[in-house]
Design an enzyme around this catalytic site. Structure first.
Site, PDB file in Angstrom:
ATOM      1  N   ASN A  95     -22.254 -31.277 -26.851  1.00  0.00           N
ATOM      2  CA  ASN A  95     -21.030 -30.926 -26.128  1.00  0.00           C
ATOM      3  C   ASN A  95     -21.309 -29.686 -25.282  1.00  0.00           C
ATOM      4  OD1 ASN A  95     -18.464 -30.354 -25.245  1.00  0.00           O
ATOM      5  ND2 ASN A  95     -17.683 -29.687 -27.238  1.00  0.00           N
ATOM      6  N   TRP A  96     -21.452 -29.907 -23.991  1.00  0.00           N
ATOM      7  CA  TRP A  96     -21.807 -28.783 -23.105  1.00  0.00           C
ATOM      8  C   TRP A  96     -20.611 -27.902 -22.746  1.00  0.00           C
ATOM      9  CZ3 TRP A  96     -25.933 -30.034 -18.828  1.00  0.00           C
ATOM     10  CH2 TRP A  96     -27.147 -30.351 -19.470  1.00  0.00           C
ATOM     11  N   HIS A 151     -10.763 -31.962 -29.400  1.00  0.00           N
ATOM     12  CA  HIS A 151     -11.548 -30.762 -29.701  1.00  0.00           C
ATOM     13  C   HIS A 151     -10.613 -29.552 -29.789  1.00  0.00           C
ATOM     14  CE1 HIS A 151     -14.488 -27.580 -29.502  1.00  0.00           C
ATOM     15  NE2 HIS A 151     -15.426 -28.487 -29.755  1.00  0.00           N
ATOM     16  N   GLU A 163     -14.947 -30.966 -37.802  1.00  0.00           N
ATOM     17  CA  GLU A 163     -15.231 -29.713 -37.105  1.00  0.00           C
ATOM     18  C   GLU A 163     -14.280 -28.606 -37.565  1.00  0.00           C
ATOM     19  OE1 GLU A 163     -17.726 -30.329 -33.505  1.00  0.00           O
ATOM     20  OE2 GLU A 163     -15.712 -29.749 -32.888  1.00  0.00           O
ATOM     21  N   GLY A 177     -18.628 -22.081 -32.772  1.00  0.00           N
ATOM     22  CA  GLY A 177     -19.038 -20.939 -31.961  1.00  0.00           C
ATOM     23  C   GLY A 177     -19.093 -19.620 -32.710  1.00  0.00           C
ATOM     24  N   SER A 180     -21.290 -24.681 -35.096  1.00  0.00           N
ATOM     25  CA  SER A 180     -22.443 -23.781 -35.244  1.00  0.00           C
ATOM     26  C   SER A 180     -23.707 -24.470 -35.748  1.00  0.00           C
ATOM     27  CB  SER A 180     -22.091 -22.592 -36.155  1.00  0.00           C
ATOM     28  OG  SER A 180     -21.107 -21.800 -35.542  1.00  0.00           O
TER      29      SER A 180
HETATM   30  P1  PGA Z   1     -20.891 -24.835 -31.404  1.00  0.00           P
HETATM   31  O1  PGA Z   1     -19.786 -25.847 -30.836  1.00  0.00           O
HETATM   32  O2  PGA Z   1     -22.047 -25.682 -31.846  1.00  0.00           O
HETATM   33  O3  PGA Z   1     -21.215 -23.948 -30.249  1.00  0.00           O
HETATM   34  O4  PGA Z   1     -20.277 -24.127 -32.558  1.00  0.00           O
HETATM   35  C1  PGA Z   1     -19.458 -26.939 -31.605  1.00  0.00           C
HETATM   36  C2  PGA Z   1     -18.408 -27.785 -30.966  1.00  0.00           C
HETATM   37  O5  PGA Z   1     -18.265 -27.878 -29.762  1.00  0.00           O
HETATM   38  O6  PGA Z   1     -17.697 -28.422 -31.673  1.00  0.00           O
END
Ligand code: PGA
Length: 235
Positions: free
Chosen positions: A8-9, A91, A155, A161, A192
Site C-alpha cells: 500500500n503506497w 483503510h 489492521e 505507521g 508496521s
Molecule cells: P505501515 O502501513 O506498514 O506503514 O504501518 C500499513 C498499512 O497501510 O496498513
C-alpha cells in the site's frame, strides 16, 4: 493458496517510480511464487505496464456508486479500465468512512469483478480496554459482505505507521475471530510490517498474507521481505 503480499503506497510515488518498481519485480520472474498486489496512487497507473502472472495492481479506494455527482471520487469501472483488479477498502487512514459505506463499496467492487481487500482493526483505546474481539466481530458483521470473493486484512489502527506490532498470539487469535465471524479461510495482517519483523510474523501459522505500507516504498527493502516469505514457505 499463495501467500498474499499487498503493498500500500498510500500518497507516495510517481508514475515513473511505479513503472520502474513493476519492471524490477517482473525481472525477478520465476523467483517469486507469492501473490503480489501493488497499490500505488491512482495517478501512477499506466496503460503500458506489463505484469507477470503473480503480480496485480490494486487501488486504495473506490466509490460504491457506478457514476454520478461525486466530486473527487473514482468508480470501479474507471479502475478496471486502468488494469486494476484489487481494491483496498476501509483503510483507517480514510477515517471518515462508515461501516455501511465500506460494505457498500465492497459489494460494488465484487459485483464488478474487483477483489476487495477489506480492512478491519481496533483503535488503541479498544485494545487497551480489551475490546478487540468485540470490535472485530462488530466490524466483520457490519462492513464485510455476506458473499463473494474478498480478502480481509486485520489492521490494528494503533499498529499502522507506528512501529508497534501485536504479539504473534494476539494476531493469531484475532485471525481466528475474523475467520469464524466471516467464514473466510485466508486472513492477512497489516501494521508496521517490516524487514525486522517479517521473519517472526511468518511463524503465525494461520496467517495468509501481509499488507505493507512504508516498507513497500523502496524496491530493495520490499523485495527483501518478499524473499523472506519465499524462504519461509518454499512453495
Ligand atoms: P505501515 O502501513 O506498514 O506503514 O504501518 C500499513 C498499512 O497501510 O496498513
Amino acid at each position: 493458496m499463495s501467500f498474499l503480499i499487498v503493498a500500500n503506497w498510500k500518497m507516495n510515488g510517481t508514475r515513473s517510480s511505479f513503472v520502474d518498481f513493476i519492471g524490477k519485480l517482473n525481472d525477478k520472474g520465476n523467483e517469486i511464487t507469492s501473490k503480489l498486489v501493488i497499490c500505488p496512487p491512482f495517478t501512477s497507473f499506466s496503460d503500458n505496464v506489463k505484469l507477470n502472472n503473480n503480480i496485480s495492481i490494486g487501488a486504495q479506494n473506490c466509490h460504491y456508486k457506478k457514476s454520478g455527482p461525486y466530486t473527487g471520487e473514482i468508480s470501479v469501472e474507471m479502475l478496471k479500465e486502468l488494469g486494476c483488479t484489487y481494491v483496498i477498502l476501509g483503510h483507517s487512514e480514510r477515517a471518515h468512512e462508515t461501516d455501511s459505506e465500506i460494505k457498500l463499496k465492497s459489494e460494488t467492487a465484487i459485483g464488478s469483478g474487483l477483489h476487495p481487500i477489506i480492512c478491519v482493526g481496533e483503535n488503541a483505546e479498544d485494545n487497551k480496554n480489551k475490546k478487540t474481539k468485540e470490535v472485530m466481530e462488530y466490524q466483520c458483521k457490519n462492513r464485510v459482505p455476506t458473499h463473494g470473493e474478498y480478502t480481509i486484512a486485520y489492521e490494528p489502527i494503533w499498529a499502522i505507521g507506528t512501529g508497534y506490532v501485536p504479539s504473534n498470539n494476539a494476531i493469531a487469535e484475532m485471525i481466528e475471530v475474523i475467520k469464524s465471524s466471516t467464514g473466510k479461510k485466508h486472513i492477512i495482517y497489516g501494521g508496521s510490517v517490516s524487514l525486522d519483523n517479517i521473519e517472526n510474523l511468518l511463524n503465525i501459522s494461520n496467517l495468509s498474507g501481509v499488507l505493507i505500507g512504508s516498507a513497500s516504498l523502496d524496491f530493495e527493502r520490499f523485495y527483501k521481505i518478499v524473499q523472506q516469505v519465499e524462504k519461509t514457505y518454499q512453495f
